[in-house]
Structures are given as C-alpha cells and as structure tokens.
Design an enzyme around this catalytic site. Sequence first.
Site, short mmCIF file in Angstrom:
data_model
loop_
_atom_site.label_atom_id
_atom_site.label_comp_id
_atom_site.label_asym_id
_atom_site.label_seq_id
_atom_site.Cartn_x
_atom_site.Cartn_y
_atom_site.Cartn_z
N GLU A 150 48.89 -52.97 -7.01
CA GLU A 150 49.44 -52.74 -5.67
C GLU A 150 48.41 -52.95 -4.56
O GLU A 150 48.07 -52.03 -3.81
CB GLU A 150 50.07 -51.35 -5.59
CG GLU A 150 51.27 -51.23 -6.50
CD GLU A 150 52.13 -49.99 -6.24
OE1 GLU A 150 51.61 -49.00 -5.71
OE2 GLU A 150 53.32 -50.03 -6.58
N GLU A 307 57.50 -51.93 -12.58
CA GLU A 307 57.55 -50.46 -12.60
C GLU A 307 58.85 -49.99 -11.98
O GLU A 307 59.32 -50.53 -10.99
CB GLU A 307 56.42 -49.85 -11.75
CG GLU A 307 55.02 -50.08 -12.25
CD GLU A 307 53.99 -49.43 -11.31
OE1 GLU A 307 54.33 -48.50 -10.57
OE2 GLU A 307 52.84 -49.90 -11.31
C1 GLA Z 1 52.72 -47.27 -8.06
C2 GLA Z 1 51.51 -47.55 -8.90
C3 GLA Z 1 51.43 -46.75 -10.14
C4 GLA Z 1 51.93 -45.34 -9.93
C5 GLA Z 1 53.32 -45.39 -9.34
C6 GLA Z 1 53.94 -44.04 -9.15
O1 GLA Z 1 53.74 -48.15 -8.23
O2 GLA Z 1 51.37 -48.91 -9.21
O3 GLA Z 1 50.10 -46.74 -10.57
O4 GLA Z 1 51.08 -44.69 -9.06
O5 GLA Z 1 53.25 -46.01 -8.09
O6 GLA Z 1 55.22 -44.13 -8.59
#
Ligand code: GLA
Length: 674
Positions: A150, A307
Amino acid sequence: MAQPIFDRFYYGGDWNPEQWSEDVWLKDIKMLEDAGINEATINVFSWAQLQPSEDEYDFSTLDRIVKLLVDHHFGIVLATSTAAIPAWMARRHPDVMYTDFNGARHKFGDRHNPCPNSPTFRKYAPKLAGKLAERYADTPGLVAWHVSNEYGAYCYCDNCREAWIEWLKAKYGTVEALNKAWYSHFWGHTIYDWDDIVVPNALSDEWTPGCATLSAAAIDYRRFMSRSITRCFTDEKAAIRQFDTKTPITTNLMSVFMDIDYFDLGKELDVISWDSYPRYDFPASAVAMRHDLMRGVGGGKPYMLMEQTPSQQNWQPYNSLKRPGQMRVMSYQAIAHGADTVQFFQLRRSIGGTERFHGAVISHADTENTRVFREVSQLGAELKTYGKEYMGGSVESQAAIMFDWESYWAMYYSSGPSVLLKYVDEVHRYYAALYRRNVQVDMIPSTTPADQLAKYKVVLAPALIMVKPGVAEAVESYVRGGGRFVATTMSGIADENDQVFLGGYPGAFRELVGSWGEEIDALPPERPVSVRLEDGREVSGSIVAELIHPVSSRVLASYASDFYAGVAAATVNEAGEGKAYYVGTDMDEAGMDWLADVLVRDSGLDTVETPHDVEVRVRDYDDGRRLVFVLNNGGDTQTVDLPERLSGTSVFDGKRLAGLFDIEPYGLRVIRVR
Ligand code: GLA
Ligand code: ZN
C-alpha cells in the site's frame, strides 16, 4: 479479450507466521487446508527479521515458512517487506524516514514510512528485493511478487525538495516558464531562482491540507511524488527481474486512493491487485465502481483481490461484522467485475499489535467452529470446484467514465465553490445511476484516444476539471462520430496547469456542449434547488447549481426555484452524429435516474431491470463462454426477472434459470448462458 492470470483460482491471503510460535504453523496449515485455502501471502512486514543489521541478512525463518507452504502445495505471493523501515536503518540513516506534511522528520515506528527519494532506501530496498528473488525465484508455487505494501506516504524532506527542483528544471527549462505555468504572480509568489522553490506543505504553500496558494505547484508536487513512489516500485521490480524473469510482479493498490496516479503506476504492474475495505455503510455501487477502476488501471485485464476482510476491519469507526453470506457475495462481486483471485487480510488473527481485532479466517477462538470459518470454508469448497471456470473472462462495457487523478487533485485544490463537491462522490453519482440499470462501466483515463472511445455508446466525464492536451479533441471527434458525451459542473474548466479557460464553463468542452455556464451557486445542505425536467417532473438539485446559457443546445431541465428559476440546469447539443450533454447540478436519485434513462434512450445502452440491491454482471470468455452473475448485495430476499438473453443454467446445480426467481439475502447465482 482476456487470459486467466494464473493456472488455478487462488484463495488465500496474508499470513504472518513470523509473529507467532512455530508450533502454531502446522496447525494453521491444517485449518487453512480444511477451509479450502490454497494460497498464502507472506513476508509483508519482515524487513527487520530479514536484515537485522546493515550487512547481515537472515532468511532462516522465511526458508522454513516457504518450505512448509511448498510441502503443502500452497500458492505463494511473496512480498518484499519494504513497507516498514527496520530500527537500525532509521537510527543509522535518518534520511530513510519520511518528513511529513507538517515538516516533521519521522523517527523509527509505524509503517509506510520511507522517503521515496532517500538514497538509503533506494539502495537497500532493491537490494533486499534482489536477494529475495535470488533465493526464492524457483520456489514451486510462487504465484507473484508483492512489492512493498500500500504505497502512499508523501515526503517533504530536503532530498525530496532537491529531486523535485531537478524534476521541475527538466519540465520547465526556465524559471520564467515555471512562473507562467504556476501563475505565480498571484500573492507575489514569483520565483527568481530555482533555489527559491520550497516543497508545498503546511510550513509553506499548502497551509492546510487541500488549500494551496498555487494549485499548479501543489499539483506538480503530487505528480512528482506519485512518480517518485512509482520509481520505488520499478527499482524493486528491476532488482527482482535480475533473478526472476517470469513471475508476475504487483503491489496492492487502494482503488480511489488520492495520492498516487494509479494509471501511471498501473502500467508498471504485471498484474493489478487491490485491497477492498468498504465501510459498513458503503452502497454496493461504490464497491462496484472501485473494482471497475482497478480493472481499468490494468487496462481491462483480470486482477487480484489481494485483500478483503473475512468479517470485520479494526481501523474504521464502526467495524461491523459482515452479515452471514455477505463475504461470499462480496467475493463474487469482485469476480463478476474481473477478479481472478479472492484473498483475505488475514488468515490468522494476531494476538498483539494494532491489528489484533482485525477479522481473520482463524479468529482468537482458535477453532474451526466459528461462523466466519464455516463461511470461508463453504466459499473455499465452491471456488475449488468452480473457480477455474470464472477466470480469464473480460468485462465488456458499453459505457465508460473518465477517471483522472490529476482532476482529482485539482478538485481537491479547487477552493470553492462548495466543500461538498468531492471528486470521487461526483464520479460515483453518475456511476451509481448506470449501476442501478446494470450498465457495465469501464473506468478509463481521460487521455483515452478517440478510436478507443469509439467502442462506447456513452462516455461520461464527471467533474473532469483538468483537460490535458488532446483530450478535448479526442472527445469531440468521438461525439462527431456518433458518441454520447456527458460533461458536468466542474468538467472542462482548466488546462494541465490548472488555469481556467476563458469564455465560460465547461471551458474545453464549451463548444461541444453548445452551452456556457455563467455562475455556480453553492447549495448548503438545507437549501436544495428545484429542478424541472423536460417531462414536467420536479426533482431536487444539491451541492451546486450552475446557471447555464444554451447557445446551440436544447434545454433538458431548468431550475424551478430561487432567483434563477427558469434558467437551464441541463442541456443537450447535437454535434455531428453524436450528442453532448451538460449537467449543472447534482440531482437526487430521481433526477439521476431520469438522466440515465435519457442516455439509455438516446444511445441504445443495454440495461437490465432488477430490484435495488440486485446486481447483474457478465463475464465473456475467449472460448465463447458467457457467465452471468446475479448478486443480491442486500439483506432481504429479492425476486428477479431475468431477460431471456441472460438466462441459462446454474453453474452450481445445472438447473435452468430464467424469468422470475427469488434470491435469498446475500445470495447469488452464476449462470452459464453459453
Ligand atoms: C491494509 C494493509 C494490511 C492490513 C489491512 C488491514 O490493506 O495492506 O497490511 O493492515 O490494511 O485492513
Ligand atoms: Zn523525502
């Protein structure tokens, strides 16, 4: 058309075994296998363990994790771990830590914390990525490389400032050209020498986030930061490619995240992956739009849902549980929009750290006997059987919405007319009206050439405030050739330096829409405006009301209250074989539905009527197959009436599905049409 991105459907997600003792690992694997999970994303935040000091690397723990996964035939998404700086590095090389918007240089801690122009970071991050690739490139089951995590933090340090000045020199050549582009005689911001240039943050020219004296300078800094961050990705990618020429390389994106131009970064990714964390009160259309945007960033190809939470987040104000069935239908929504994987954050819930209350496949109860585990297992079994069949199809759209990060930035800096005017909300308002008709939408860059626009029956450019060179010409030739184009308040106003075109709004599109806007009223929430539609109905307009003068256009709607009652609120202009619409206010749902129906009538867009909450999407496959996804995104049973052209047999039980049938709360059907 589109190829599947992998050889099987990967169902898994982030797994951080380095956080707990090794006796738990095998237990995890057994439980995950029981749940039908076949992929683990590992090593996302392990830099501190992998490189405990400047010249020491230690892959022993990772070796054991990888071996365990290989032994159990898991697919592995291997992250490079570079999104959190180790303590020794922060201590020895303070330049590696970013300096925030308020000018504070960060110390060791948190994550997403490197300075993208730090020589230390640019040395050690690719070095680690290269070492990982050298060691693990031939690992059986290696699915993808996951660079960093991210990406996001902007930095305002001296290294960044110097690099920015070099970037500006290359862009503008002379200080005079820069002054002109930045409109810097405003408030005496004239630059005499390159050395006068400071980074636009709270200490200088962006006194509060979103308020910049010179929006052009602030936007240039965003362009520069976005590219600096993109280069961090390509640094690591190049290091990996020295040892691994074939495995796809990605990083996880965040849909409408403002700070990185994902169309730029997306070009460097072999496969798009993204993290979907809708708030409990997000409408399904908002999630749908984000999927389409991410598919668009990848040029329309299938992508990874890297995710999502199986149940709840921990970082939102209200981390509500996904209702029974909701995780499944959201997973299918991703697939219906082009995802070829379904992955979770996270596979096991940690017992410490800030994410200990974030949902996971294995919860703190540490048993398979939980609702979430059962739902994950049910979906796992289903994807094991049918997942492969879903992969690789393309999502064909007759409508497109231009999404432009630079317009996003320019809207952010627009300082007026209303704080309620937000770029993503404006885009979504138009997206949602099409969504309610089940019109599939591609989210495309504003610079899409005319011959590619030509495949769409309708192209919309909500609040596309910044019109880059060539865009107006492409849009005009698209319309003249028979296209339908929609501009809204704030569209077309400024050039690539955020300087306003004279002659009336929507500037660059003014002649095409055959109207000009004179003033834009801001409507406080308690003061909406009435809008009379051409069919005589009255709807309500909010946020802004632009007073439009038709020139060659025809009036479609007029204001019906306030001192501008009778003034045009929306117009349509014929140009060549096509039509260009101009809409001056944010209409309520009834108004947007009317507008969408006008577009459908004028352009022949295919629609499917469904109850609110039910979404219909189609994926088309190279071998001629067509799958129809009918999703009930809501908590009530719904009755759908499926048109003949979308009818066929259920993928799950082979039964014919046509005409009227019920779908249970958060239920879904996948239909093989051919
Ligand atoms: C982000 C991050 C993860 C985690 C999630 C939690 O997407 O990439 O490492 O912290 O949020 O929702
Ligand atoms: Zn920096």
